[in-house]
Scaffold this motif. Structure first.
Motif, PDB file in Angstrom:
ATOM      1  N   PHE A 134     -14.990   5.089  17.499  1.00  0.00           N
ATOM      2  CA  PHE A 134     -14.580   3.912  17.302  1.00  0.00           C
ATOM      3  C   PHE A 134     -13.403   3.933  16.364  1.00  0.00           C
ATOM      4  CE2 PHE A 134     -19.077   2.721  18.283  1.00  0.00           C
ATOM      5  CZ  PHE A 134     -18.972   1.646  19.060  1.00  0.00           C
ATOM      6  N   SER A 135     -12.669   4.949  16.621  1.00  0.00           N
ATOM      7  CA  SER A 135     -11.188   5.113  15.996  1.00  0.00           C
ATOM      8  C   SER A 135     -10.486   4.104  16.249  1.00  0.00           C
ATOM      9  CB  SER A 135     -10.581   6.738  16.066  1.00  0.00           C
ATOM     10  OG  SER A 135     -11.355   7.742  15.971  1.00  0.00           O
ATOM     11  N   HIS A 136      -9.708   3.694  15.152  1.00  0.00           N
ATOM     12  CA  HIS A 136      -8.820   2.391  15.324  1.00  0.00           C
ATOM     13  C   HIS A 136      -7.667   2.655  14.333  1.00  0.00           C
ATOM     14  CE1 HIS A 136     -11.730   1.733  11.901  1.00  0.00           C
ATOM     15  NE2 HIS A 136     -10.584   1.012  11.524  1.00  0.00           N
ATOM     16  N   THR A 137      -6.765   1.646  14.639  1.00  0.00           N
ATOM     17  CA  THR A 137      -5.347   1.554  13.949  1.00  0.00           C
ATOM     18  C   THR A 137      -5.221   0.264  13.342  1.00  0.00           C
ATOM     19  OG1 THR A 137      -4.217   3.351  15.436  1.00  0.00           O
ATOM     20  CG2 THR A 137      -2.741   1.804  13.871  1.00  0.00           C
ATOM     21  N   ASP A 138      -5.059   0.172  11.910  1.00  0.00           N
ATOM     22  CA  ASP A 138      -4.936  -0.995  11.280  1.00  0.00           C
ATOM     23  C   ASP A 138      -3.429  -1.319  10.905  1.00  0.00           C
ATOM     24  OD1 ASP A 138      -7.540  -0.984  10.731  1.00  0.00           O
ATOM     25  OD2 ASP A 138      -7.572  -0.239   8.866  1.00  0.00           O
ATOM     26  N   TYR A 139      -2.983  -2.526  11.463  1.00  0.00           N
ATOM     27  CA  TYR A 139      -1.737  -3.166  11.140  1.00  0.00           C
ATOM     28  C   TYR A 139      -1.850  -4.425   9.908  1.00  0.00           C
ATOM     29  CZ  TYR A 139      -0.647  -0.703  15.296  1.00  0.00           C
ATOM     30  OH  TYR A 139      -0.625   0.390  16.405  1.00  0.00           O
ATOM     31  N   THR A 140      -1.494  -3.885   8.952  1.00  0.00           N
ATOM     32  CA  THR A 140      -1.986  -4.832   7.774  1.00  0.00           C
ATOM     33  C   THR A 140      -0.437  -5.457   7.248  1.00  0.00           C
ATOM     34  OG1 THR A 140      -3.539  -3.531   7.041  1.00  0.00           O
ATOM     35  CG2 THR A 140      -2.550  -5.252   5.512  1.00  0.00           C
ATOM     36  N   PHE A 141      -0.115  -6.769   7.191  1.00  0.00           N
ATOM     37  CA  PHE A 141       0.627  -7.493   6.674  1.00  0.00           C
ATOM     38  C   PHE A 141       0.117  -8.304   5.336  1.00  0.00           C
ATOM     39  CE2 PHE A 141       1.248  -7.116  11.257  1.00  0.00           C
ATOM     40  CZ  PHE A 141       2.622  -7.055  11.364  1.00  0.00           C
ATOM     41  N   TYR A 142       0.820  -7.731   4.006  1.00  0.00           N
ATOM     42  CA  TYR A 142       0.466  -8.347   2.766  1.00  0.00           C
ATOM     43  C   TYR A 142       1.603  -8.826   1.973  1.00  0.00           C
ATOM     44  CZ  TYR A 142       1.763  -3.657   1.392  1.00  0.00           C
ATOM     45  OH  TYR A 142       2.309  -2.373   0.987  1.00  0.00           O
ATOM     46  N   TYR A 143       1.216  -9.235   0.937  1.00  0.00           N
ATOM     47  CA  TYR A 143       2.047  -9.854  -0.222  1.00  0.00           C
ATOM     48  C   TYR A 143       1.467  -9.193  -1.426  1.00  0.00           C
ATOM     49  CZ  TYR A 143       4.004 -13.439   2.815  1.00  0.00           C
ATOM     50  OH  TYR A 143       4.623 -14.013   3.873  1.00  0.00           O
ATOM     51  N   GLU A 144       2.348  -8.908  -2.525  1.00  0.00           N
ATOM     52  CA  GLU A 144       1.861  -8.362  -3.532  1.00  0.00           C
ATOM     53  C   GLU A 144       1.883  -9.771  -4.656  1.00  0.00           C
ATOM     54  OE1 GLU A 144       4.824  -4.987  -4.171  1.00  0.00           O
ATOM     55  OE2 GLU A 144       3.124  -3.899  -4.750  1.00  0.00           O
ATOM     56  N   LEU A 145       1.023 -10.135  -4.965  1.00  0.00           N
ATOM     57  CA  LEU A 145       0.813 -11.099  -6.041  1.00  0.00           C
ATOM     58  C   LEU A 145       1.042 -10.679  -7.487  1.00  0.00           C
ATOM     59  CD1 LEU A 145      -2.071 -13.052  -4.720  1.00  0.00           C
ATOM     60  CD2 LEU A 145       0.280 -13.360  -4.103  1.00  0.00           C
ATOM     61  N   PHE A 146       0.839  -9.334  -8.014  1.00  0.00           N
ATOM     62  CA  PHE A 146       1.016  -8.638  -9.099  1.00  0.00           C
ATOM     63  C   PHE A 146       1.431  -7.369  -8.707  1.00  0.00           C
ATOM     64  CE2 PHE A 146      -1.922 -11.838 -10.174  1.00  0.00           C
ATOM     65  CZ  PHE A 146      -1.359 -12.677 -11.266  1.00  0.00           C
ATOM     66  N   ASP A 147       2.504  -6.761  -9.587  1.00  0.00           N
ATOM     67  CA  ASP A 147       3.124  -5.431  -9.414  1.00  0.00           C
ATOM     68  C   ASP A 147       3.436  -4.715 -10.687  1.00  0.00           C
ATOM     69  OD1 ASP A 147       3.587  -3.040  -8.236  1.00  0.00           O
ATOM     70  OD2 ASP A 147       5.317  -3.938  -7.110  1.00  0.00           O
ATOM     71  N   ASN A 148       2.599  -4.294 -11.462  1.00  0.00           N
ATOM     72  CA  ASN A 148       3.121  -3.824 -12.601  1.00  0.00           C
ATOM     73  C   ASN A 148       2.176  -2.258 -13.022  1.00  0.00           C
ATOM     74  OD1 ASN A 148       0.797  -4.531 -14.371  1.00  0.00           O
ATOM     75  ND2 ASN A 148       1.845  -6.534 -14.014  1.00  0.00           N
ATOM     76  N   ASP A 149       2.658  -1.770 -13.822  1.00  0.00           N
ATOM     77  CA  ASP A 149       1.699  -0.415 -14.221  1.00  0.00           C
ATOM     78  C   ASP A 149       0.337  -0.529 -14.487  1.00  0.00           C
ATOM     79  OD1 ASP A 149       4.005   0.883 -13.798  1.00  0.00           O
ATOM     80  OD2 ASP A 149       4.621   1.075 -15.884  1.00  0.00           O
TER      81      ASP A 149
END
Length: 252
Positions: free
Chosen positions: A116-131
């Protein structure tokens, strides 16, 4: 007539909505990574709803991904990930097993391979992005191009399964202050009617190299993948793959 309070509230809400995707990388970023995943597999599959529980051997699976992040507002980031999802084993039947027109009797051992190998195509937003905190949300389209083989001494039957499965996506990363470590979790899941796909992983990341040119991260984690299919190209499944993985990620 619209009063001033209403206009103020509307403007504030608009700012909140528009500011969410702006939290992406301030410059174009590329993430490339791979994992080796040791899976313990259990469950069943077949051409009917009720199938016997099979025995599987442990497998080493591979997973590879590439993600592109940008600072353009409103446009989502993109992540493409290929996942190997294979299993094989041998089973002594307690009752006859019907698989796409072939009947396998209890008199001979049943041997099988599932993919059942498969490929994921993910579209996403970063709501927070820091260290200290990164939180992504989005949606994934899983492209499944699988195959199932069942055989004994007298019969050999193979069946391909091909289709798309949409899931919701989220990722949470929390940096441990004053250390080079980050804990994280990723979820890809959906449940529709009698079909369900759940892909969860949690791990610890060690930042081996961190400078302006490149970041190199070592990952150690645990992943669980459940796939329950109800009539995907006439295939029914109730399989679970779980186990630890070791990964490496490079960020340019």
């Amino acid at each position: 007539m619209v009063n001033r309070n209403t206009l103020t509230l509307t403007a504030a809400l608009a700012c909140c909505v528009l500011s969410a995707p702006v939290a992406a990388d301030t410059v174009f970023g590329v993430y490339a990574g791979g994992q080796i995943w040791r899976t313990d597999t259990s469950g069943s599959f077949g051409s009917e709803r009720n199938n016997p529980e099979f025995s599987f051997g442990d497998e080493s699976q591979g997973s590879y991904y590439l993600a592109l992040e940008h600072p353009v507002p409103l446009f989502p980031n993109l992540k493409v990930r290929h996942n190997e999802l294979k299993g094989s084993g041998e089973h002594t039947l307690s009752q006859d097993y019907e698989f796409f027109g072939s009947t396998f009797s209890t008199t001979q051992p049943l041997m099988y391979q599932s993919d059942f190998s498969h490929t994921d195509y993910t579209f996403y937003y970063e709501l927070f992005d820091n260290d200290l905190l990164t939180f992504d949300v989005g949606a994934t389209a899983k492209r499944v191009e699988g195959n199932i083989e069942v055989r004994n001494q007298d019969f050999f039957t193979t069946q391909a399964t091909d289709g798309w499965i949409p899931t919701l996506y989220s990722q949470l990363r929390v940096g441990i202050p004053a250390t080079p470590f980050t804990v994280y979790g990723i979820a890809n899941a959906v449940s529709v009617d009698d079909s369900k796909v759940e892909d969860y992983e949690a791990g610890l990341e060690y930042r081996m190299v961190e400078n302006l040119a490149v970041d190199v991260n070592l990952q150690l984690g645990y992943r669980v993948f459940n796939i329950e299919l109800d009539d995907l190209d006439d295939v029914y499944s109730d399989l679970e793959y779980r186990g630890p993985y070791l990964g490496l990620e490079i960020h340019f």
